[in-house]
Structure formats: C-alpha cells, structure tokens
Write a protein that holds these residues in place. Structure first.
Motif, PDB file in Angstrom:
ATOM      1  N   GLU A   2     -15.008  -0.362   2.422  1.00  0.00           N
ATOM      2  CA  GLU A   2     -14.475  -1.871   2.457  1.00  0.00           C
ATOM      3  C   GLU A   2     -15.328  -2.441   1.106  1.00  0.00           C
ATOM      4  N   GLN A  62     -13.896  -1.940  -1.842  1.00  0.00           N
ATOM      5  CA  GLN A  62     -12.905  -2.833  -2.295  1.00  0.00           C
ATOM      6  C   GLN A  62     -13.786  -4.541  -2.204  1.00  0.00           C
ATOM      7  N   ASP A  63     -14.273  -4.832  -1.483  1.00  0.00           N
ATOM      8  CA  ASP A  63     -15.278  -5.770  -2.039  1.00  0.00           C
ATOM      9  C   ASP A  63     -15.540  -5.977  -3.375  1.00  0.00           C
TER      10      ASP A  63
END
Length: 141
Positions: free
Chosen positions: A119, A122-123
């Motif tokens: 995550e 991706q951020d």
C-alpha cells in the motif's frame, strides 16, 4: 511483493533550475505540501525537516545523503502522523542533465521495509508522479 518504487520525468528546464528547486528540500513546488519546517541547514546530513501535507499528515524527514556534485539527496521518514505501515522508508531524488536538448531527467526512488509495504508503494507511486508534474509546472521554460 515489490517494496521498491521509482518514478521519473524529463522536465523542460535546465539542470541548474530544477536542482535549485529541489535541493532546498522545502517541496514548495508540490501542491500536496502545506508547509515545511527545517531547523537545520537543508544540506546538513542528519538534519530533519517536518513536512505538513494539506490532508493533515505530518512527517519528519531526516537527510541521510546530500551531494551538490551528483545533484542528489536521500532522506528517510523518521516519524509520521498518522503512522505509516512500514518499518522504514528511504527516498532518493537524483537529477541528471539531458545534454541533447538542455532538459533535465529527475528520478525519485523509494525503498520500503515491512510486510504491509504494498500500500505504501502504491501511495508513493501516485504522490511522486504528482510531485514531479508539479515540479515541471514550477520550473519549465
């Protein structure tokens, strides 16, 4: 699962102009950043800066490497509110001249250590792409 992310962009401005916008590490060009407080020199390894984002996120960055010669710097996130789900996050920004047309190649890499780093990767991908677009708007000829 990859815990490494790299984003890059060719910017239509000279290396000198792009590096001048980046080396202070105040991220003034980045629309997601509200403010940066830096009690120490922007080029002092070990120095910290507090970056406050428009969404209320506050992160403390510690400079781990700075090179005027190589037009690069590295930093790690040492604190974040809210907390990020990684054990560590190290980032590096490097700037290279494109001699064929006097443009500049900017590369921003991130390395995350943790089980839940996907995550964060991706951020970082989307935020860095937006930051590089903002940088281009701020400095392009």
């Amino acid at each position: 699962m990859s815990t490494y992310n790299i984003e890059s962009r060719v910017i239509n401005a000279s290396l000198t102009k792009v590096w001048s916008a980046l080396k202070t590490q105040d991220f003034a060009f980045w629309s997601l950043v509200k403010s940066v407080e830096a009690p120490s020199s922007s080029q002092e390894v070990g120095g910290t800066r507090t970056v406050t984002f428009n969404d209320g996120t506050v992160q403390v960055y510690r400079l781990t490497e700075f090179s005027e010669t190589n037009n690069s710097f590295s930093y790690e996130i040492v604190d974040s509110t809210p907390a990020i789900d990684v054990l560590s996050a190290t980032h590096r920004i490097r700037v290279f001249p494109v001699t064929a047309d006097n443009t500049t190649f900017v590369q921003w890499t991130s390395d995350f250590a943790a089980e839940g780093a996907l995550e964060a990767v991706q951020d970082a991908k989307y935020k860095k792409a937006e930051a590089l677009a903002d940088l281009a708007k701020a400095v392009e000829n």
